[in-house]
Write an enzyme that holds these catalytic residues in place. Structure first.
Site, short mmCIF file in Angstrom:
data_model
loop_
_atom_site.label_atom_id
_atom_site.label_comp_id
_atom_site.label_asym_id
_atom_site.label_seq_id
_atom_site.Cartn_x
_atom_site.Cartn_y
_atom_site.Cartn_z
CG HIS A 189 -0.35 0.29 2.51
ND1 HIS A 189 0.02 -0.71 3.38
CD2 HIS A 189 -0.05 1.46 3.13
CE1 HIS A 189 0.51 -0.16 4.49
NE2 HIS A 189 0.47 1.15 4.36
CB SER A 206 3.12 1.80 6.21
OG SER A 206 1.97 2.03 7.00
CG ASP A 243 0.03 -4.06 2.73
OD1 ASP A 243 0.04 -3.47 1.64
OD2 ASP A 243 0.14 -3.46 3.82
#
Length: 445
Positions: free
Chosen positions: A175, A281, A205
């Site tokens: 992402h 992230s 992911d």
């Protein structure tokens, strides 16, 4: 009080050589031997002279001192031997009793094992940061648009990643780079480079990038299967972009195998209370040995519309939450990373259907069996070749009862591409079994 003077006075009083007997009349003294010749008492008595006892007293004092000091030394030595023996026995006993706890503490000693002082323990997190942070990168993404005859780029977002090999492979979240036209990587030492997307896997992911720079630092990958709740957890990344690059936060492993639901099925994540914010992230979650044991991916701020939830895991009423971050276990990520580097994609076995779960409530309401309802069948897939049609209900696979889509996916994942499984179908009140050959998911991307 002058003990030495008092001691000398006592000696003078008690020493028989220093006492002068009283002058008695010799005539009054008893005659023990009457036959001895009589003493001439008419002559004057000779003067009696007594010797000086000062030197004798000094020698006695010195002898006493030496004996006293020798006695104290002997007592001290005996006490030390006894005390040492008792202390050694106690330490040996407790050392044997506390062996296990000692091993646990050792896990959190400084990385510099030659340092055992208190300052070394306090420097544990700074030492870990010094080891890992050079290999943690900032990832900036841009989207392209046409402006006349030129191509312009607009900043899209930023995240984190970490270098796993000296030839420039970088791991991050899917992402972070999803929809990017241009990806730029910045290192802590100030260098930067455009990155090439090697492969991505939305289901987990994960994504792998590559840069071409010399002398790249790398991280060491750990073993997430050995984690225990309560262990040290350190997150390093770039929350909110370049302004806070190289941020380190620390906490503990709050939980393991958190089974969360995504658009691709259930995922198992590590839970931590180390602060994770947008921009973290794709960065590493590190243990006390400076090993990467997870990839930070999800941070819960609330259960509701404002949640920072790239997986799309949570829905419901908005409820504020604190200290709930999640990371992909590195053991789950390793085979995905290897396939992305090797193929650019992840090869998974698949039947080639779109399906949804029929719950007991749905089954009662729509007069269907509990199982998996086939919504669509992909052309050319193993399911189509086996004759499976939309509207069918899968109730068994490999002889196992299927009550949900997760049950079916678990059976498929236990096989490899090319395997054949027997699938039992319910169709309009009729039940039959067909063989389905599993194909690679890469054929249908």
């Amino acid at each position: 009080m002058d003990y030495e003077k008092d001691f000398e006075n006592n000696i003078e009083k008690k020493d028989p050589e220093s006492i002068v007997p009283p002058q008695e009349n010799l005539e009054d003294m008893p005659q023990e031997n009457p036959e001895r010749p009589a003493i001439d008492t008419t002559s004057p008595a000779p003067k009696v002279e007594f010797r000086n006892n000062k030197k004798s007293i000094g020698r006695m004092v010195k002898r006493f001192r030496r004996k006293l000091i020798a006695s104290f030394v002997a007592v001290a030595l005996i006490a030390a031997i006894i005390g040492g023996g008792v202390t050694g026995a106690v330490m040996k006993y407790y050392g044997a009793q506390n062996d296990a706890s000692t091993q646990v503490v050792t896990r959190y000693l400084p990385l510099d094992t030659t340092s055992s002082d208190e300052s070394g323990i306090l420097n544990l997190i700074p030492n870990i940061y010094k080891i890992v942070s050079p290999a943690v990168v900032e990832i900036d993404t841009s989207t392209a648009y046409r402006s006349g005859y030129k191509t312009e780029y607009v900043p899209k977002g930023s995240g984190s990643g970490f270098i796993i090999s000296t030839d420039g492979y970088i791991v991050t979240n899917n992402h972070v780079i999803e929809g990017a036209s241009k990806i730029t990587v910045k290192l802590l030492d100030g260098r930067s480079a455009d990155a090439k997307l090697i492969g991505k896997d939305p289901r987990t992911d994960l994504a792998v990038l590559k840069i071409n720079l010399p002398n790249l630092p790398v991280v060491k990958l750990g073993d997430s299967s050995k984690l225990q709740p309560g262990e040290l957890a350190i997150a390093i990344g770039n929350p909110l972009g370049d302004s806070f690059a190289g941020t380190v936060t620390a906490g503990i492993i709050s939980g393991l195998n958190r089974n969360l639901q995504s658009d691709y099925g259930p995922v198992k994540l590590i839970q931590t209370d180390a602060a994770i914010n947008p921009g973290n992230s794709g960065g590493p979650l590190v243990n006390s040995k400076a090993e990467v044991i997870g990839i930070t991916s999800v941070k819960l701020t609330s259960i509701g519309p404002s949640i920072q939830d790239p997986f799309g895991l949570f829905q419901g009423q908005s409820t504020p939450v604190e200290g709930m971050g999640f990371a992909i276990p590195i053991n789950e990520a390793k085979p995905i990373i290897e396939q992305l580097i090797k193929h650019g994609y992840v090869e998974r076995p698949m039947m080639g259907i779109g399906a949804q779960t029929i719950t007991p409530q749905d089954a009662a309401q729509y007069n269907l069996p509990v199982g998996v309802y086939v919504v669509q069948v992909q052309p050319g897939s193993g399911a189509e070749k086996a004759g499976i049609q939309p509207g069918d209900v899968i109730i068994k696979a490999d002889g196992k009862q299927i009550k949900s889509f997760e049950d079916l996916q678990s059976v498929i994942n236990s096989h490899k591409v090319g395997d054949v499984i027997n699938v039992t179908i319910w169709r309009n009140g009729r039940t039959f079994t067909v063989p389905v050959k599993l194909q690679s998911s890469a054929n249908f991307q």
